[in-house]
Design an enzyme around this catalytic site. Structure first.
Site, short mmCIF file in Angstrom:
data_model
loop_
_atom_site.label_atom_id
_atom_site.label_comp_id
_atom_site.label_asym_id
_atom_site.label_seq_id
_atom_site.Cartn_x
_atom_site.Cartn_y
_atom_site.Cartn_z
N ASP A 92 0.67 -1.16 -0.32
CA ASP A 92 -0.32 0.07 -0.43
C ASP A 92 0.82 1.38 0.31
OD1 ASP A 92 0.43 -0.37 2.64
OD2 ASP A 92 -0.91 -0.57 3.08
N SER A 93 2.12 0.97 -0.18
CA SER A 93 2.79 1.91 -0.33
C SER A 93 2.70 2.85 -1.72
CB SER A 93 4.52 1.73 -0.36
OG SER A 93 4.70 0.46 -0.82
N GLU B 186 8.55 -4.35 10.82
CA GLU B 186 9.24 -3.00 10.25
C GLU B 186 10.30 -2.16 10.85
OE1 GLU B 186 6.67 -0.88 7.29
OE2 GLU B 186 7.58 0.49 7.38
N GLU C 16 -1.03 -5.24 8.43
CA GLU C 16 -0.61 -4.88 9.97
C GLU C 16 -1.70 -5.16 10.79
OE1 GLU C 16 0.23 -0.63 8.79
OE2 GLU C 16 1.15 -1.43 7.06
N LYS D 137 -0.71 -9.55 2.90
CA LYS D 137 0.04 -8.84 4.60
C LYS D 137 -1.00 -8.11 4.98
CE LYS D 137 3.19 -6.06 3.64
NZ LYS D 137 2.72 -4.51 4.74
N ASP E 179 -0.47 -6.20 -0.23
CA ASP E 179 -1.44 -5.46 1.50
C ASP E 179 -2.83 -5.99 1.24
OD1 ASP E 179 0.97 -4.69 3.60
OD2 ASP E 179 1.26 -3.19 1.70
O1 KIV Z 1 3.28 -0.84 1.27
C1 KIV Z 1 4.41 -1.84 2.26
O2 KIV Z 1 5.69 -1.34 0.67
C2 KIV Z 1 5.17 -2.14 3.09
C3 KIV Z 1 6.55 -2.10 3.23
C4 KIV Z 1 7.04 -0.91 3.66
C5 KIV Z 1 6.70 -3.71 4.04
O3 KIV Z 1 4.34 -2.90 3.83
#
Ligand code: KIV
Length: 273
Positions: free
Chosen positions: A53-54, A191, A124, A122, A92
């Site tokens: 989600d970056s 992280e 969080e 993934k 994510d």
């Molecule tokens: O969204 C992302 O890029 C991440 C990484 C920084 C692990 O969660």
């Protein structure tokens, strides 16, 4: 013909992650959000691609990851999936699609798996989202956990500083990591936490840990591809190693193109019909 630069053409799966850890083989992971980049990373032999989600920061230009929607994550995961043959693709789950209710979490994860070619999600968080993770796992969807700095909670912490420096926070992280392994997560992102803590967690768990800013004791590493290729020049945390300066290369190439257009040098006789 494949241009994969690794001799190992075997598909990377979630169960292969476990084997890699058992064999002491480090896991390489990078983010990607589009077909072209994903194909390049896969051809280079990356073990896993995170549709992070970056994307919110590096693709959409937002200040945080919070604005990403499920539809947007699915779109990015679809693009990445078309470019990948070997790497494991993990997507994510965006903010607001799993925290409230386990059934909503399940529906969000099912949409990602049905509508894209992601092979895992993934998420969080730890104890506070345990039921959501269990519900997703119960549908046969592999889950990668994510502890330490969890960017979706930026408004709770107010800073992207190193996490779990206090004993209390470190103990909670260890308890969350144990719980994530126990309920069936296949891997865990750590992280921006102290390297000694990440090493301790990695030694204790049988599932692999993938570190970002968490030192060398993790079982694998992940970076945001724009950061490590130097496309995101303004972002330079201590943990980041830059492997290229593509930002400068692009600036220079575009500068040459502009000059050639302005001077009438481009296109020349061999570049026209
Ligand atoms: O969204 C992302 O890029 C991440 C990484 C920084 C692990 O969660």
């Amino acid at each position: 013909m494949s241009t994969n630069t690794t001799d190992d053409k075997k598909k990377v799966t979630t169960s292969r992650f476990t084997t890699m850890k058992a064999n002491g083989e480090k896991i390489s992971m990078l983010t990607a959000y589009d077909y072209t980049m994903a194909k390049l990373l896969d051809e280079a032999g990356i073990d896993a691609i995170l549709v992070g989600d970056s994307a919110s920061n590096v693709m959409a230009g937002h200040a945080t990851t919070l604005p990403m929607t499920l539809d947007q994550m699915i779109y990015h995961a679809q693009c990445v999936g078309r470019g990948v043959e070997r790497a494991l693709v993990v997507c994510d789950m965006p903010f607001g699609t799993y925290q409230g209710d386990p059934l909503e979490a399940l529906h969000s994860a099912v949409r990602i798996m049905k509508e894209s070619r992601a092979e895992a999600v993934k998420i969080e968080g730890g104890a506070e989202i345990r039921e959501s993770i269990e519900r997703i796992l119960s549908a046969g969807i592999p889950v990668m956990g994510h502890l330490g700095l969890t960017p979706q909670s930026i408004n709770k912490f107010g800073t992207y500083a190193v996490r779990a420096k206090s004993d209390d926070e470190a103990e909670k992280l260890i308890a969350d990591a144990r719980m994530l392994e126990e309920i069936g997560c296949f891997a865990l992102v750590l992280e921006k936490i102290p390297a000694a803590l990440a090493t301790r967690v990695s030694e204790e768990l049988t599932i692999p840990t993938i570190g970002i800013g968490a030192g060398n004791g993790c079982d694998g590493q992940v970076l945001v591809v724009h950061d490590m290729l130097g496309l995101n020049k303004g972002f330079s945390p201590k943990f980041l190693r830059r492997y290229a300066d593509l930002g400068s290369a692009i600036n220079a190439a575009v500068g040459r193109y502009i000059d050639d257009v302005k001077t009438g040098d481009f296109p020349n006789a061999s570049e026209q019909y």
